[in-house]
Design a protein around this motif. Structure first.
Motif, PDB file in Angstrom:
ATOM      1  N   CYS A 218       8.791   3.146   2.509  1.00 11.93           N
ATOM      2  CA  CYS A 218       9.096   4.300   3.362  1.00 11.93           C
ATOM      3  C   CYS A 218      10.508   4.827   3.113  1.00 11.93           C
ATOM      4  O   CYS A 218      10.970   5.733   3.827  1.00 11.93           O
ATOM      5  CB  CYS A 218       8.936   3.911   4.836  1.00 11.93           C
ATOM      6  SG  CYS A 218       7.246   3.471   5.285  1.00 11.93           S
ATOM      7  N   GLY A 219      11.199   4.251   2.111  1.00  9.32           N
ATOM      8  CA  GLY A 219      12.529   4.720   1.757  1.00  9.32           C
ATOM      9  C   GLY A 219      13.658   4.053   2.517  1.00  9.32           C
ATOM     10  O   GLY A 219      14.812   4.463   2.389  1.00  9.32           O
ATOM     11  N   THR A 220      13.352   3.008   3.285  1.00 11.07           N
ATOM     12  CA  THR A 220      14.370   2.352   4.104  1.00 11.07           C
ATOM     13  C   THR A 220      14.789   1.031   3.473  1.00 11.07           C
ATOM     14  O   THR A 220      13.957   0.114   3.333  1.00 11.07           O
ATOM     15  CB  THR A 220      13.822   2.101   5.526  1.00 11.07           C
ATOM     16  OG1 THR A 220      13.425   3.347   6.089  1.00 11.07           O
ATOM     17  CG2 THR A 220      14.889   1.471   6.403  1.00 11.07           C
TER      18      THR A 220
ATOM     19  N   ASP B 245       0.859  -1.182   0.000  1.00  9.23           N
ATOM     20  CA  ASP B 245       0.000   0.000   0.000  1.00  9.23           C
ATOM     21  C   ASP B 245       0.895   1.233   0.000  1.00  9.23           C
ATOM     22  O   ASP B 245       1.436   1.627   1.029  1.00  9.23           O
ATOM     23  CB  ASP B 245      -0.893  -0.018   1.245  1.00  9.23           C
ATOM     24  CG  ASP B 245      -1.949   1.081   1.226  1.00  9.23           C
ATOM     25  OD1 ASP B 245      -1.708   2.122   0.591  1.00  9.23           O
ATOM     26  OD2 ASP B 245      -3.000   0.910   1.859  1.00  9.23           O
ATOM     27  N   LEU B 246       1.061   1.832  -1.172  1.00  4.31           N
ATOM     28  CA  LEU B 246       2.002   2.940  -1.335  1.00  4.31           C
ATOM     29  C   LEU B 246       1.480   4.246  -0.748  1.00  4.31           C
ATOM     30  O   LEU B 246       2.244   5.209  -0.623  1.00  4.31           O
ATOM     31  CB  LEU B 246       2.325   3.123  -2.821  1.00  4.31           C
ATOM     32  CG  LEU B 246       3.086   1.950  -3.458  1.00  4.31           C
ATOM     33  CD1 LEU B 246       3.091   2.077  -4.976  1.00  4.31           C
ATOM     34  CD2 LEU B 246       4.518   1.892  -2.931  1.00  4.31           C
ATOM     35  N   GLU B 247       0.197   4.270  -0.394  1.00  3.05           N
ATOM     36  CA  GLU B 247      -0.337   5.451   0.276  1.00  3.05           C
ATOM     37  C   GLU B 247      -0.140   5.353   1.786  1.00  3.05           C
ATOM     38  O   GLU B 247       0.237   6.318   2.445  1.00  3.05           O
ATOM     39  CB  GLU B 247      -1.825   5.617  -0.058  1.00  3.05           C
ATOM     40  CG  GLU B 247      -2.074   5.924  -1.535  1.00  3.05           C
ATOM     41  CD  GLU B 247      -3.541   6.077  -1.848  1.00  3.05           C
ATOM     42  OE1 GLU B 247      -4.364   6.029  -0.895  1.00  3.05           O
ATOM     43  OE2 GLU B 247      -3.894   6.233  -3.030  1.00  3.05           O
ATOM     44  N   ARG B 248      -0.389   4.167   2.340  1.00  2.01           N
ATOM     45  CA  ARG B 248      -0.190   3.986   3.780  1.00  2.01           C
ATOM     46  C   ARG B 248       1.289   4.037   4.134  1.00  2.01           C
ATOM     47  O   ARG B 248       1.680   4.680   5.109  1.00  2.01           O
ATOM     48  CB  ARG B 248      -0.783   2.653   4.238  1.00  2.01           C
ATOM     49  CG  ARG B 248      -0.426   2.302   5.680  1.00  2.01           C
ATOM     50  CD  ARG B 248      -1.007   0.976   6.109  1.00  2.01           C
ATOM     51  NE  ARG B 248      -2.466   1.045   6.214  1.00  2.01           N
ATOM     52  CZ  ARG B 248      -3.227   0.004   6.567  1.00  2.01           C
ATOM     53  NH1 ARG B 248      -2.658  -1.160   6.817  1.00  2.01           N
ATOM     54  NH2 ARG B 248      -4.529   0.130   6.658  1.00  2.01           N
ATOM     55  N   PHE B 249       2.114   3.345   3.345  1.00  5.47           N
ATOM     56  CA  PHE B 249       3.545   3.302   3.618  1.00  5.47           C
ATOM     57  C   PHE B 249       4.264   4.250   2.662  1.00  5.47           C
ATOM     58  O   PHE B 249       4.397   3.977   1.475  1.00  5.47           O
ATOM     59  CB  PHE B 249       4.073   1.863   3.487  1.00  5.47           C
ATOM     60  CG  PHE B 249       3.459   0.934   4.497  1.00  5.47           C
ATOM     61  CD1 PHE B 249       3.868   0.959   5.819  1.00  5.47           C
ATOM     62  CD2 PHE B 249       2.451   0.058   4.134  1.00  5.47           C
ATOM     63  CE1 PHE B 249       3.298   0.117   6.759  1.00  5.47           C
ATOM     64  CE2 PHE B 249       1.863  -0.792   5.063  1.00  5.47           C
ATOM     65  CZ  PHE B 249       2.296  -0.754   6.389  1.00  5.47           C
ATOM     66  N   ARG B 250       4.697   5.365   3.217  1.00  5.39           N
ATOM     67  CA  ARG B 250       5.312   6.429   2.425  1.00  5.39           C
ATOM     68  C   ARG B 250       6.421   7.069   3.259  1.00  5.39           C
ATOM     69  O   ARG B 250       6.387   7.022   4.499  1.00  5.39           O
ATOM     70  CB  ARG B 250       4.267   7.478   2.049  1.00  5.39           C
ATOM     71  CG  ARG B 250       3.653   8.158   3.261  1.00  5.39           C
ATOM     72  CD  ARG B 250       2.405   8.938   2.941  1.00  5.39           C
ATOM     73  NE  ARG B 250       1.941   9.684   4.112  1.00  5.39           N
ATOM     74  CZ  ARG B 250       1.253   9.168   5.113  1.00  5.39           C
ATOM     75  NH1 ARG B 250       0.944   7.878   5.110  1.00  5.39           N
ATOM     76  NH2 ARG B 250       0.868   9.923   6.133  1.00  5.39           N
ATOM     77  N   PRO B 251       7.392   7.673   2.625  1.00  2.61           N
ATOM     78  CA  PRO B 251       8.497   8.274   3.382  1.00  2.61           C
ATOM     79  C   PRO B 251       8.053   9.462   4.224  1.00  2.61           C
ATOM     80  O   PRO B 251       7.339  10.344   3.753  1.00  2.61           O
ATOM     81  CB  PRO B 251       9.475   8.712   2.288  1.00  2.61           C
ATOM     82  CG  PRO B 251       9.101   7.922   1.074  1.00  2.61           C
ATOM     83  CD  PRO B 251       7.619   7.738   1.168  1.00  2.61           C
ATOM     84  N   LEU B 252       8.467   9.467   5.473  1.00  3.04           N
ATOM     85  CA  LEU B 252       8.320  10.614   6.363  1.00  3.04           C
ATOM     86  C   LEU B 252       9.714  11.066   6.774  1.00  3.04           C
ATOM     87  O   LEU B 252      10.659  10.276   6.728  1.00  3.04           O
ATOM     88  CB  LEU B 252       7.500  10.232   7.602  1.00  3.04           C
ATOM     89  CG  LEU B 252       6.057   9.781   7.359  1.00  3.04           C
ATOM     90  CD1 LEU B 252       5.420   9.312   8.662  1.00  3.04           C
ATOM     91  CD2 LEU B 252       5.238  10.886   6.721  1.00  3.04           C
TER      92      LEU B 252
END
Length: 401
Positions: free
Chosen positions: A321-323, A201-208
């Motif tokens: 999330c970019g990790t 889910d690219l909306e729920r899991f996104r870079p912060l």
């Protein structure tokens, strides 16, 4: 053309009492329903237990699950089945099917005469679904997700039941190709074997912003490592602690956060103390799936030190999330971690090997934007389309028959 009617069947499905349980099954179904071409009802049986008294711990939660509820607009029923101590592994498929039979009949009586059963997890759920499919004369698909085909078939009787169910099914789905290779190796018809990977889910899991998340969560570390999953041996949190102890020799600022709950908690705490890294390890306990976003974003590296995995959702969640990740080179994991932007694979499940993998990843530099772009290639669109085509073919063939 009317929507296809699908009965989703699995004990792995969330409830109001356990909202994260089997959330990957719910997510795949929700994405499928977005197509507008499918209607679904869910039967998610739970073991019978007589008391809701909290002193019974996890068993009391079974009793607290409602018999029927709505989740995200989906009608979910939770019939009870008998799970017997000690002999439950071999009797569960039959008791599961018997416990769900009345709920299936009720669905039909209410007007939801479904076109096929879509079951998740081959044993015992898939075998139980095969019994139901036989009793109600319906076609069936079964999705394999990991230990159901890479561990349970080590037991002869469950393996025979899995083989029977696979022959009975109109189609088998694997969340990674390695799982379908198991059935292929047993001689099952290749045309009935399909790989439809889990998406993210690219909306729920996104870079912060990582720095902001560390402040909010009250956590630091250079690097900050994360290990997520049930606290059981096969998830390898003990390997992550070994890796931290090794890494800390050269990087004393390294820290490890372990998210999850389970039987290994005391052993992991003792291990960290024994290795002199107790002040560098934080165990958060179990957290809601929605909270993981912040932890993934705060971390520099996710570790997945498992001994067995089908398709580990935590890998894609972290990457979204970019990790980047460092993970054991097993089963479906190489299909997920298939680019330097995703992370590194480790051939040996040891602390030293994981520490070396972390160092190699950090040495090349972490490009969080590149990791996110890689994860964006794993949307649910292809999986949804694959299900629509497969379910449509099966339903059409059954109707003509």
């Amino acid at each position: 053309m009317r929507p296809l009617k699908v009965l989703t069947f699995s004990t792995l499905f969330p409830s109001s009492v356990k909202p994260s349980h089997g959330i990957f099954v719910e997510t795949r179904l929700r994405e499928l329903l977005k197509s507008g071409l499918v209607e679904s009802r869910v039967i998610a049986p739970v073991p019978w237990f007589p008391s809701k008294n909290p002193r019974w711990g996890e068993y009391a939660k079974f009793a607290a699950v409602p018999a029927r509820e709505q989740r995200n607009g989906i009608d979910v029923r939770h019939p009870r089945y008998l799970l017997l101590p000690k002999v439950g592994m071999t009797s569960a498929p039959l008791t599961l099917a018997l416990g769900a039979k009345a709920a299936v009949q009720q669905l039909i009586d209410e007007g939801f005469d479904f076109d096929l059963i879509d079951a998740h997890y081959y044993y015992p759920d898939g075998v139980a679904a095969a019994l139901l499919a036989k009793w109600f004369d319906k076609p069936l698909t079964i999705t394999a997700r990991g230990t159901d085909l890479n561990l349970i078939p080590q037991y002869p009787l469950p393996k025979r039941m899995i083989e029977w169910a696979a022959h009975r099914a109109a189609g088998s789905i694997g969340v990674c190709a390695a799982l379908m290779d198991v059935l292929r190796g047993w001689g099952h018809e290749p045309a009935k074997l399909h790989t439809l990977r889990n998406g993210v889910d690219l909306e729920r899991f996104r870079p912060l912003p990582p720095a902001d998340m560390r402040v909010e969560l009250g956590v630091g570390g250079e690097p900050l490592l994360l290990s997520v999953g049930h606290l059981i041996e096969r998830k390898g949190h003990h390997v992550a602690i070994d890796a931290l102890a090794e890494l800390a020799k050269a990087r004393p600022g390294a820290r490890l956060v372990i998210i999850g709950e389970g039987e290994e908690r005391a052993a992991l705490t003792a291990q960290a103390a024994r290795l002199g890294v107790a002040d560098k390890v934080r165990l958060t306990g179990s957290l809601p799936n929605t909270d993981l976003l912040k932890w993934y974003s705060a971390a520099d590296v996710l570790l997945l030190c498992s001994s067995r995995e089908g398709w580990a959702n935590v890998l894609l969640e972290s990457m979204a999330c970019g990790t980047p990740v460092v993970a054991t080179d097993i089963w479906g994991t190489p299909e997920v971690v298939a680019s330097p932007a995703a992370g590194r694979l480790v051939g040996e499940r040891t602390g030293a090997a994981f520490a070396a993998g972390i160092e190699a990843l950090l040495a090349t530099g972490v490009d969080r934007a590149a990791t996110r772009r890689y994860a964006e290639g794993f949307s649910w669109q292809a999986t949804t389309q694959g299900q629509l085509e497969l379910f449509g073919r099966i339903a059409k063939k059954a109707a003509h028959a």
